[in-house]
Motif scaffolding. Sequence first.
Motif, mmCIF file in Angstrom:
data_model
loop_
_atom_site.group_PDB
_atom_site.id
_atom_site.type_symbol
_atom_site.label_atom_id
_atom_site.label_comp_id
_atom_site.label_asym_id
_atom_site.label_seq_id
_atom_site.Cartn_x
_atom_site.Cartn_y
_atom_site.Cartn_z
ATOM 1 N N ASP A 285 -35.660 63.826 -60.406
ATOM 2 C CA ASP A 285 -35.311 64.778 -59.352
ATOM 3 C C ASP A 285 -36.484 65.694 -59.030
ATOM 4 O O ASP A 285 -36.733 66.003 -57.855
ATOM 5 C CB ASP A 285 -34.096 65.617 -59.755
ATOM 6 C CG ASP A 285 -32.801 64.829 -59.759
ATOM 7 O OD1 ASP A 285 -32.766 63.702 -59.199
ATOM 8 O OD2 ASP A 285 -31.815 65.331 -60.334
ATOM 9 N N ARG B 123 -40.986 65.956 -51.480
ATOM 10 C CA ARG B 123 -40.425 66.670 -50.319
ATOM 11 C C ARG B 123 -41.228 67.925 -50.016
ATOM 12 O O ARG B 123 -41.569 68.199 -48.861
ATOM 13 C CB ARG B 123 -38.966 67.052 -50.566
ATOM 14 C CG ARG B 123 -37.983 65.969 -50.269
ATOM 15 C CD ARG B 123 -36.556 66.496 -50.279
ATOM 16 N NE ARG B 123 -36.162 67.068 -51.542
ATOM 17 C CZ ARG B 123 -35.794 66.376 -52.612
ATOM 18 N NH1 ARG B 123 -35.774 65.049 -52.572
ATOM 19 N NH2 ARG B 123 -35.453 66.971 -53.725
ATOM 20 N N GLN B 124 -41.521 68.695 -51.051
ATOM 21 C CA GLN B 124 -42.201 69.963 -50.848
ATOM 22 C C GLN B 124 -43.646 69.796 -50.423
ATOM 23 O O GLN B 124 -44.216 70.671 -49.757
ATOM 24 C CB GLN B 124 -42.085 70.833 -52.105
ATOM 25 C CG GLN B 124 -40.655 71.291 -52.351
ATOM 26 C CD GLN B 124 -40.471 72.118 -53.599
ATOM 27 O OE1 GLN B 124 -41.403 72.759 -54.073
ATOM 28 N NE2 GLN B 124 -39.264 72.111 -54.132
ATOM 29 N N ALA C 226 -38.530 66.119 -55.567
ATOM 30 C CA ALA C 226 -38.699 67.445 -54.982
ATOM 31 C C ALA C 226 -40.161 67.729 -54.675
ATOM 32 O O ALA C 226 -40.481 68.326 -53.634
ATOM 33 C CB ALA C 226 -38.116 68.517 -55.909
ATOM 34 N N ASP D 247 -30.453 72.954 -55.765
ATOM 35 C CA ASP D 247 -31.283 74.115 -55.449
ATOM 36 C C ASP D 247 -32.060 74.568 -56.679
ATOM 37 O O ASP D 247 -33.205 75.014 -56.565
ATOM 38 C CB ASP D 247 -30.418 75.264 -54.927
ATOM 39 C CG ASP D 247 -29.886 75.015 -53.529
ATOM 40 O OD1 ASP D 247 -30.445 74.156 -52.814
ATOM 41 O OD2 ASP D 247 -28.907 75.678 -53.155
ATOM 42 N N GLU E 44 -35.024 72.306 -57.009
ATOM 43 C CA GLU E 44 -35.969 72.623 -55.933
ATOM 44 C C GLU E 44 -36.740 73.911 -56.259
ATOM 45 O O GLU E 44 -37.954 73.985 -56.067
ATOM 46 C CB GLU E 44 -35.239 72.772 -54.598
ATOM 47 C CG GLU E 44 -34.670 71.476 -54.064
ATOM 48 C CD GLU E 44 -35.703 70.481 -53.567
ATOM 49 O OE1 GLU E 44 -36.840 70.874 -53.206
ATOM 50 O OE2 GLU E 44 -35.384 69.279 -53.531
ATOM 51 N N MET F 248 -30.238 64.076 -53.210
ATOM 52 C CA MET F 248 -31.110 65.240 -53.139
ATOM 53 C C MET F 248 -30.899 66.099 -54.376
ATOM 54 O O MET F 248 -29.797 66.226 -54.876
ATOM 55 C CB MET F 248 -30.825 66.025 -51.867
ATOM 56 C CG MET F 248 -31.676 67.277 -51.752
ATOM 57 S SD MET F 248 -31.384 68.161 -50.234
ATOM 58 C CE MET F 248 -32.983 67.945 -49.497
ATOM 59 N N ALA F 249 -31.983 66.682 -54.835
ATOM 60 C CA ALA F 249 -31.926 67.526 -56.026
ATOM 61 C C ALA F 249 -31.206 68.839 -55.717
ATOM 62 O O ALA F 249 -31.107 69.272 -54.580
ATOM 63 C CB ALA F 249 -33.336 67.816 -56.515
ATOM 64 N N THR G 155 -39.134 73.363 -59.226
ATOM 65 C CA THR G 155 -40.261 72.558 -58.772
ATOM 66 C C THR G 155 -41.234 73.417 -57.976
ATOM 67 O O THR G 155 -42.454 73.323 -58.180
ATOM 68 C CB THR G 155 -39.770 71.368 -57.928
ATOM 69 O OG1 THR G 155 -38.908 70.562 -58.738
ATOM 70 C CG2 THR G 155 -40.925 70.516 -57.436
#
Length: 57
Positions: free
Chosen positions: A46, A53-54, A50, A4, A7, A1-2, A10
């Motif tokens: 990464d 995911r987002q 992200a 914070d 994230e 996982m990337a 992104t």
Amino acid sequence: MASDFIETKTAEALAANAAGDAQGLAHALIEAIHENDAPFEQTIADMTDAVRRQNGS
């Protein structure tokens, strides 16, 4: 996982893109690449993860 940091950058890039803010988008991407400790290729990978995911992909 990337991290914070990735994230956050992104999310900033996605928001700028959605708002049609090319300068904000460029700033978020450049800042992420420049300030991240990982190599360029890893930072892009990464950020790609992200985005998925987002966006719920």
